[in-house]
Design an enzyme around this catalytic site. Structure first.
Site, mmCIF file in Angstrom:
data_model
loop_
_atom_site.group_PDB
_atom_site.id
_atom_site.type_symbol
_atom_site.label_atom_id
_atom_site.label_comp_id
_atom_site.label_asym_id
_atom_site.label_seq_id
_atom_site.Cartn_x
_atom_site.Cartn_y
_atom_site.Cartn_z
ATOM 1 N N MET A 28 0.564 -1.481 -0.189
ATOM 2 C CA MET A 28 -0.471 0.165 0.184
ATOM 3 C C MET A 28 0.964 1.653 0.174
ATOM 4 S SD MET A 28 -3.300 -1.685 -0.956
ATOM 5 C CE MET A 28 -3.913 0.354 -0.617
ATOM 6 N N GLU A 33 -1.558 4.812 -0.143
ATOM 7 C CA GLU A 33 -3.128 4.565 0.349
ATOM 8 C C GLU A 33 -2.037 3.988 2.144
ATOM 9 O OE1 GLU A 33 -6.024 2.724 -0.683
ATOM 10 O OE2 GLU A 33 -6.172 4.147 -2.902
ATOM 11 N N LYS A 95 7.352 -11.602 -10.731
ATOM 12 C CA LYS A 95 7.581 -13.076 -11.921
ATOM 13 C C LYS A 95 7.501 -13.402 -13.373
ATOM 14 C CE LYS A 95 6.157 -16.257 -8.344
ATOM 15 N NZ LYS A 95 5.414 -17.919 -8.285
ATOM 16 N N TYR A 97 5.049 -10.294 -14.344
ATOM 17 C CA TYR A 97 3.777 -10.272 -15.101
ATOM 18 C C TYR A 97 3.711 -9.151 -14.963
ATOM 19 C CZ TYR A 97 2.663 -14.910 -12.932
ATOM 20 O OH TYR A 97 3.053 -16.463 -12.457
ATOM 21 N N ALA A 98 4.407 -8.091 -14.507
ATOM 22 C CA ALA A 98 3.980 -6.411 -14.543
ATOM 23 C C ALA A 98 3.875 -6.005 -16.038
ATOM 24 C CB ALA A 98 4.840 -5.960 -14.207
ATOM 25 N N TYR A 133 7.337 0.782 -17.089
ATOM 26 C CA TYR A 133 6.450 1.630 -17.517
ATOM 27 C C TYR A 133 7.263 2.490 -18.854
ATOM 28 C CZ TYR A 133 3.623 1.438 -12.868
ATOM 29 O OH TYR A 133 3.337 1.010 -11.884
#
Length: 171
Positions: A28, A33, A95, A97-98, A133
């Site tokens: 988080m 957050e 792993k 996945y991102a 990104y």
């Protein structure tokens, strides 16, 4: 691996999976957050969201196993943009996945919601995330000084954006 990854809209049965992540401070902090919520609050948020067009929340599956939660938030129908966010169960981090999960969500936003821009916020020192990104096509659009309080201190944050015209599928 991308063939084994699937997005499915968030269902009520997924809330326990998300609760585990939403109460984890290590996760988080990077959602900017507090790691504080209750299952009851999550159920109410889920039920309220059923009638909203302002976001799309997904569960990411790999070979029929839940591995992450991601979505497009604050969808602006007039200006055709939305904020992207992603989190992974700690057992499934690292792993690979991102990037494919981000691409799946970006393609959903551009092809299904007709968005023109998808943006995100990332703390500047999270170099792995920034690189990921950028690999998908996001570009740094600005820097916000000491914008988020993470792990006991304020951190500079990058705003990154991806325009539909700049997105290259499979990049």
């Amino acid at each position: 691996m991308e063939n084994n990854l699937q997005l499915r809209p968030l269902e009520k049965e997924d809330l326990d999976f998300i609760y585990k992540m939403r109460t984890n401070p290590n996760i988080m902090d990077y959602w900017f957050e507090e790691p504080y919520t209750t299952k009851e609050k999550m159920v109410k948020e889920y039920e309220n969201a059923l009638n909203s067009d302002s976001h799309r929340s997904f569960i990411l599956f790999h070979s029929n196993e839940r591995v992450g939660y991601l979505g497009l938030f604050d969808i602006d129908q007039r200006h055709r943009n939305a904020e992207f966010a992603i989190m992974f169960d700690p057992d499934h981090q690292g792993k690979g996945y991102a990037a494919p999960a981000t691409r799946l969500t970006v393609e959903y936003g551009f092809n299904q919601l007709n968005l023109n821009k998808i943006f995100l916020y990332v703390v500047k020192h999270n170099e792995k995330a920034v690189h990921l990104y950028q690999k998908v096509g996001f570009k740094i659009e600005g820097e916000l000084k000491e914008h988020f309080f993470v792990d006991g201190s304020y951190h500079d944050t990058l705003m990154m954006g991806l325009l539909r015209e700049d997105y290259v599928p499979g990049k």
